[in-house]
Motif scaffolding. Structure first.
Motif, PDB file in Angstrom:
ATOM      1  N   THR A   1       1.008  -1.286   0.032  1.00  0.00           N
ATOM      2  CA  THR A   1       0.106  -0.221   0.057  1.00  0.00           C
ATOM      3  C   THR A   1       0.894   1.730   0.292  1.00  0.00           C
ATOM      4  O   THR A   1       0.549   2.489  -0.632  1.00  0.00           O
ATOM      5  CB  THR A   1      -0.715   0.000   1.230  1.00  0.00           C
ATOM      6  N   TRP A   2       1.990   1.302   0.346  1.00  0.00           N
ATOM      7  CA  TRP A   2       2.849   2.202   0.432  1.00  0.00           C
ATOM      8  C   TRP A   2       3.857   2.665  -0.573  1.00  0.00           C
ATOM      9  O   TRP A   2       4.733   4.176  -0.684  1.00  0.00           O
ATOM     10  CB  TRP A   2       3.249   2.015   2.079  1.00  0.00           C
ATOM     11  N   CYS A   3       3.703   1.932  -2.013  1.00  0.00           N
ATOM     12  CA  CYS A   3       4.282   1.590  -2.549  1.00  0.00           C
ATOM     13  C   CYS A   3       4.303   2.669  -3.952  1.00  0.00           C
ATOM     14  O   CYS A   3       3.762   2.305  -4.157  1.00  0.00           O
ATOM     15  CB  CYS A   3       4.872   0.495  -3.296  1.00  0.00           C
ATOM     16  N   PRO A   4       5.338   3.842  -3.769  1.00  0.00           N
ATOM     17  CA  PRO A   4       4.718   4.768  -5.212  1.00  0.00           C
ATOM     18  C   PRO A   4       4.408   3.904  -6.538  1.00  0.00           C
ATOM     19  O   PRO A   4       3.896   4.197  -7.677  1.00  0.00           O
ATOM     20  CB  PRO A   4       5.332   6.082  -4.869  1.00  0.00           C
ATOM     21  N   ASP A   5       5.898   2.958  -7.058  1.00  0.00           N
ATOM     22  CA  ASP A   5       6.086   2.640  -8.430  1.00  0.00           C
ATOM     23  C   ASP A   5       4.987   1.530  -8.380  1.00  0.00           C
ATOM     24  O   ASP A   5       4.445   1.248  -9.869  1.00  0.00           O
ATOM     25  CB  ASP A   5       7.285   1.793  -8.205  1.00  0.00           C
ATOM     26  N   CYS A   6       4.312   1.154  -7.260  1.00  0.00           N
ATOM     27  CA  CYS A   6       2.911  -0.108  -7.275  1.00  0.00           C
ATOM     28  C   CYS A   6       1.896   0.490  -7.729  1.00  0.00           C
ATOM     29  O   CYS A   6       1.489   1.062  -9.227  1.00  0.00           O
ATOM     30  CB  CYS A   6       2.839   0.175  -6.024  1.00  0.00           C
ATOM     31  N   TYR A   7       1.757   2.376  -7.430  1.00  0.00           N
ATOM     32  CA  TYR A   7       0.570   2.944  -7.815  1.00  0.00           C
ATOM     33  C   TYR A   7       1.023   3.395  -9.415  1.00  0.00           C
ATOM     34  O   TYR A   7      -0.296   3.286 -10.459  1.00  0.00           O
ATOM     35  CB  TYR A   7       0.669   3.652  -7.222  1.00  0.00           C
ATOM     36  N   ARG A   8       1.811   3.361  -9.380  1.00  0.00           N
ATOM     37  CA  ARG A   8       2.637   4.333 -10.915  1.00  0.00           C
ATOM     38  C   ARG A   8       1.604   3.287 -12.283  1.00  0.00           C
ATOM     39  O   ARG A   8       1.676   3.697 -12.679  1.00  0.00           O
ATOM     40  CB  ARG A   8       4.444   4.201 -10.920  1.00  0.00           C
ATOM     41  N   ILE A   9       2.347   2.213 -11.219  1.00  0.00           N
ATOM     42  CA  ILE A   9       1.803   0.888 -12.456  1.00  0.00           C
ATOM     43  C   ILE A   9       0.557   0.523 -12.865  1.00  0.00           C
ATOM     44  O   ILE A   9       0.293   0.742 -13.907  1.00  0.00           O
ATOM     45  CB  ILE A   9       2.817  -0.979 -11.989  1.00  0.00           C
ATOM     46  N   GLU A  10      -0.100   0.575 -11.485  1.00  0.00           N
ATOM     47  CA  GLU A  10      -1.646   0.354 -11.763  1.00  0.00           C
ATOM     48  C   GLU A  10      -1.867   1.378 -12.478  1.00  0.00           C
ATOM     49  O   GLU A  10      -3.546   0.838 -13.159  1.00  0.00           O
ATOM     50  CB  GLU A  10      -2.121   0.432  -9.898  1.00  0.00           C
ATOM     51  N   ARG A  11      -1.787   2.750 -12.562  1.00  0.00           N
ATOM     52  CA  ARG A  11      -2.319   3.380 -13.059  1.00  0.00           C
ATOM     53  C   ARG A  11      -2.125   3.331 -14.246  1.00  0.00           C
ATOM     54  O   ARG A  11      -3.177   3.407 -15.417  1.00  0.00           O
ATOM     55  CB  ARG A  11      -2.085   4.843 -12.466  1.00  0.00           C
ATOM     56  N   VAL A  12      -1.369   3.033 -14.924  1.00  0.00           N
ATOM     57  CA  VAL A  12      -0.724   2.996 -15.965  1.00  0.00           C
ATOM     58  C   VAL A  12      -1.556   1.851 -17.070  1.00  0.00           C
ATOM     59  O   VAL A  12      -2.334   2.326 -18.127  1.00  0.00           O
ATOM     60  CB  VAL A  12       0.366   3.091 -16.781  1.00  0.00           C
ATOM     61  N   LEU A  13      -1.729   0.780 -15.908  1.00  0.00           N
ATOM     62  CA  LEU A  13      -2.276  -0.050 -16.552  1.00  0.00           C
ATOM     63  C   LEU A  13      -4.264   0.348 -16.772  1.00  0.00           C
ATOM     64  O   LEU A  13      -4.632  -0.643 -17.568  1.00  0.00           O
ATOM     65  CB  LEU A  13      -2.188  -1.305 -16.089  1.00  0.00           C
ATOM     66  N   THR A  14      -4.212   1.188 -15.810  1.00  0.00           N
ATOM     67  CA  THR A  14      -5.945   1.430 -15.597  1.00  0.00           C
ATOM     68  C   THR A  14      -5.730   2.238 -16.912  1.00  0.00           C
ATOM     69  O   THR A  14      -6.818   1.678 -17.286  1.00  0.00           O
ATOM     70  CB  THR A  14      -5.986   1.772 -14.270  1.00  0.00           C
ATOM     71  N   GLU A  15      -5.044   3.494 -16.626  1.00  0.00           N
ATOM     72  CA  GLU A  15      -5.388   4.375 -18.249  1.00  0.00           C
ATOM     73  C   GLU A  15      -5.425   3.538 -19.655  1.00  0.00           C
ATOM     74  O   GLU A  15      -5.758   3.673 -20.682  1.00  0.00           O
ATOM     75  CB  GLU A  15      -4.370   5.364 -18.227  1.00  0.00           C
ATOM     76  N   HIS A  16      -4.662   2.402 -19.993  1.00  0.00           N
ATOM     77  CA  HIS A  16      -4.809   1.330 -20.939  1.00  0.00           C
ATOM     78  C   HIS A  16      -5.723   1.094 -21.337  1.00  0.00           C
ATOM     79  O   HIS A  16      -5.756  -0.502 -21.601  1.00  0.00           O
ATOM     80  CB  HIS A  16      -3.262   1.015 -21.290  1.00  0.00           C
ATOM     81  N   ASN A  17      -6.638   0.636 -19.988  1.00  0.00           N
ATOM     82  CA  ASN A  17      -7.382  -0.505 -19.552  1.00  0.00           C
ATOM     83  C   ASN A  17      -7.216  -2.012 -20.235  1.00  0.00           C
ATOM     84  O   ASN A  17      -8.017  -3.222 -20.236  1.00  0.00           O
ATOM     85  CB  ASN A  17      -8.703  -0.092 -21.122  1.00  0.00           C
ATOM     86  N   ILE A  18      -6.346  -2.161 -19.119  1.00  0.00           N
ATOM     87  CA  ILE A  18      -5.523  -3.596 -18.668  1.00  0.00           C
ATOM     88  C   ILE A  18      -6.062  -3.379 -18.397  1.00  0.00           C
ATOM     89  O   ILE A  18      -5.739  -3.497 -16.385  1.00  0.00           O
ATOM     90  CB  ILE A  18      -3.532  -2.856 -19.363  1.00  0.00           C
ATOM     91  N   PRO A  19      -6.508  -5.115 -17.533  1.00  0.00           N
ATOM     92  CA  PRO A  19      -7.470  -5.557 -16.521  1.00  0.00           C
ATOM     93  C   PRO A  19      -6.225  -6.748 -15.605  1.00  0.00           C
ATOM     94  O   PRO A  19      -4.853  -7.162 -16.578  1.00  0.00           O
ATOM     95  CB  PRO A  19      -7.779  -6.805 -17.001  1.00  0.00           C
ATOM     96  N   PHE A  20      -5.726  -6.245 -14.298  1.00  0.00           N
ATOM     97  CA  PHE A  20      -4.811  -7.122 -13.886  1.00  0.00           C
ATOM     98  C   PHE A  20      -5.060  -7.688 -12.082  1.00  0.00           C
ATOM     99  O   PHE A  20      -6.419  -6.680 -11.805  1.00  0.00           O
ATOM    100  CB  PHE A  20      -4.001  -6.308 -13.438  1.00  0.00           C
ATOM    101  N   GLU A  21      -4.724  -8.088 -11.842  1.00  0.00           N
ATOM    102  CA  GLU A  21      -5.420  -8.166 -10.305  1.00  0.00           C
ATOM    103  C   GLU A  21      -3.820  -7.624  -9.621  1.00  0.00           C
ATOM    104  O   GLU A  21      -2.843  -7.466  -9.850  1.00  0.00           O
ATOM    105  CB  GLU A  21      -5.216 -10.300  -9.915  1.00  0.00           C
ATOM    106  N   LYS A  22      -4.173  -7.311  -7.639  1.00  0.00           N
ATOM    107  CA  LYS A  22      -3.059  -6.657  -7.385  1.00  0.00           C
ATOM    108  C   LYS A  22      -3.200  -7.638  -6.175  1.00  0.00           C
ATOM    109  O   LYS A  22      -4.354  -7.613  -5.621  1.00  0.00           O
ATOM    110  CB  LYS A  22      -3.420  -5.180  -6.980  1.00  0.00           C
ATOM    111  N   ILE A  23      -2.300  -8.296  -5.635  1.00  0.00           N
ATOM    112  CA  ILE A  23      -1.939  -8.590  -4.526  1.00  0.00           C
ATOM    113  C   ILE A  23      -0.956  -8.126  -2.999  1.00  0.00           C
ATOM    114  O   ILE A  23       0.358  -7.685  -4.002  1.00  0.00           O
ATOM    115  CB  ILE A  23      -1.659 -10.538  -4.968  1.00  0.00           C
ATOM    116  N   ASP A  24      -1.977  -7.549  -2.299  1.00  0.00           N
ATOM    117  CA  ASP A  24      -0.259  -7.127  -0.981  1.00  0.00           C
ATOM    118  C   ASP A  24      -0.059  -8.050  -0.693  1.00  0.00           C
ATOM    119  O   ASP A  24      -0.503  -8.723   0.025  1.00  0.00           O
ATOM    120  CB  ASP A  24      -2.200  -5.799  -0.492  1.00  0.00           C
TER     121      ASP A  24
END
Length: 87
Positions: free
Chosen positions: A11-34
């Protein structure tokens, strides 16, 4: 081709948020596991990273292959996903 993307993150990782944001912006589905909340997730990351807790660790699975990206740059990941879709 079916591609499954799993992001091992915290939850505290800025690089994780960056990857999630880019995939979401490109409509690429993913599963996130904390890895701090899901039992066994940290061990999966350590298996792929030489015993270290490196996030994001992104696992991309197709019907015929698996690729692991450890703290990838967003562009690197998008290029790899594009190549996987063309197989």
């Amino acid at each position: 081709m079916t591609t499954k993307i799993t992001i091992y993150a915290t939850t505290w990782c800025p690089d994780c948020y960056r990857i999630e944001r880019v995939l979401t912006e490109h409509n690429i589905p993913f599963e996130k596991i904390d890895i701090e909340r899901v039992a066994g997730a940290a061990e999966i990351v350590m298996k792929h990273t030489g015993g270290k807790h490196v996030v994001p660790t992104v696992v991309v699975r197709t019907q015929s292959a698996e690729a692991v990206f450890v703290n990838p740059r967003p562009l690197q990941l998008l290029e790899a996903l594009s190549a996987a879709e063309q197989l």
